[in-house]
Design a protein around this motif. Sequence first.
Motif, PDB file in Angstrom:
ATOM      1  N   SER A 103       0.803  -1.156   0.064  1.00 26.94           N
ATOM      2  CA  SER A 103      -0.101  -0.140   0.096  1.00 26.94           C
ATOM      3  C   SER A 103       0.839   1.291  -0.083  1.00 26.94           C
ATOM      4  O   SER A 103       2.079   0.937   0.474  1.00 26.94           O
ATOM      5  CB  SER A 103      -0.853  -0.087   1.259  1.00 26.94           C
ATOM      6  OG  SER A 103      -0.092   0.070   2.545  1.00 26.94           O
ATOM      7  N   LEU A 104       0.372   2.553  -0.423  1.00 29.83           N
ATOM      8  CA  LEU A 104       0.848   3.670  -0.386  1.00 29.83           C
ATOM      9  C   LEU A 104       1.510   4.005   1.229  1.00 29.83           C
ATOM     10  O   LEU A 104       2.643   4.482   1.302  1.00 29.83           O
ATOM     11  CB  LEU A 104       0.124   4.756  -0.831  1.00 29.83           C
ATOM     12  CG  LEU A 104       0.796   6.215  -0.849  1.00 29.83           C
ATOM     13  CD1 LEU A 104       1.789   6.108  -1.632  1.00 29.83           C
ATOM     14  CD2 LEU A 104      -0.159   7.159  -1.210  1.00 29.83           C
ATOM     15  N   SER A 105       0.515   3.574   2.004  1.00 33.04           N
ATOM     16  CA  SER A 105       1.143   3.834   3.418  1.00 33.04           C
ATOM     17  C   SER A 105       2.047   3.118   3.860  1.00 33.04           C
ATOM     18  O   SER A 105       3.102   3.915   4.380  1.00 33.04           O
ATOM     19  CB  SER A 105      -0.077   3.839   4.376  1.00 33.04           C
ATOM     20  OG  SER A 105      -0.615   2.394   4.367  1.00 33.04           O
ATOM     21  N   LEU A 106       2.511   1.881   3.382  1.00 33.99           N
ATOM     22  CA  LEU A 106       3.490   1.123   3.730  1.00 33.99           C
ATOM     23  C   LEU A 106       4.789   1.524   3.186  1.00 33.99           C
ATOM     24  O   LEU A 106       5.765   1.748   3.779  1.00 33.99           O
ATOM     25  CB  LEU A 106       3.346  -0.334   3.221  1.00 33.99           C
ATOM     26  CG  LEU A 106       4.126  -1.228   3.329  1.00 33.99           C
ATOM     27  CD1 LEU A 106       4.842  -1.348   4.841  1.00 33.99           C
ATOM     28  CD2 LEU A 106       3.981  -2.776   2.725  1.00 33.99           C
ATOM     29  N   ILE A 107       4.672   1.821   1.904  1.00 38.28           N
ATOM     30  CA  ILE A 107       5.699   2.612   1.197  1.00 38.28           C
ATOM     31  C   ILE A 107       6.216   3.919   1.653  1.00 38.28           C
ATOM     32  O   ILE A 107       7.434   4.032   1.926  1.00 38.28           O
ATOM     33  CB  ILE A 107       5.513   2.598  -0.203  1.00 38.28           C
ATOM     34  CG1 ILE A 107       5.249   1.075  -1.055  1.00 38.28           C
ATOM     35  CG2 ILE A 107       6.607   3.082  -1.177  1.00 38.28           C
ATOM     36  CD1 ILE A 107       6.227   0.387  -0.874  1.00 38.28           C
TER      37      ILE A 107
END
Length: 309
Positions: A103-107
């Motif tokens: 996910s974007l939040s993870l990256i």
Amino acid sequence: MLRCVLQDVEGQTILLPQLLKLNVNIDEGVPADSLYAVFPYTPTAESAKITLYDDEKPVFDGVVDEEEHARGADGDYLKISARSIAARLLDNEAQPCSYDHPSLSLIYERYARPFGVIPDNSGDAVFFGEQSVPKGASCWRVLKQFCNACYSSVPRISSVGVLHPKGIRRDSVTAFGAGGVPYIALHEVKKRCEEISAVYVKTSNAGSYTLPIRNAEAQGRGIRRERYLNAVLTESPMRCADAMIANGKKKAYAVRLRCPSCLLGREGDSATLDDPLLGTRDDLYISAVHYRMTKDGAYSDVVLKRRTG
């Protein structure tokens, strides 16, 4: 009025004296923006960060790459070379690994937040596939790979450290020409060699490049420039093909203006142009600002490109 504040390695802040020379380069096609500034000699500890303000608004926040205390026949000077916060992602290697459905939040949490990057309000998104981080890849490369796969776009970290995963697109509009920002030079550039007339897409390992996505407008103007896209591992093949065509269209046209004013902080603005030669245009945006200031004067070189979506 432009002013600079320096932060040293001990955390102390210093309001630097009046600028003698300033070069700032902000360009959506370059991951990290750059600043070069010259001041009257100022004793400092080792410099770590520099922030450029236009009145009270920060327009550049960066890490110091190089400082020089110089003495010459014409005086004593402090010279600072810096890059924006995105430089930290370029300079740091990512740990090799692989992700399923990142996910974007993870990256963001792993490759941007540790370096002081702030998220915009784009929300979160998930790439339904695998993303590998090879040995030697920079943190910027990981972020760019994710945004390309998930959004079919190149991310942009603004000159003040805000992450825009789909690129910067502001609601504000800057008008050039009659009734707007004046300019003293104009160049219109058309590059037919950048436009793509068709993309042939492969969507399965057993298939071939038989699905054409055509750019009828370019073909109607006699352009023949084709590409092939292996979209077997791509979540949205058609969107990727459309993005390739749109990117070619964006590269194919630019208006370059020289304005006798400071336009830092305007990158991503929509732009209108009212010019005796080109007429009225309202389909443009500011993709780059290059500001120069010396004892002889100051100006901004601005690049306007076409909105493609």
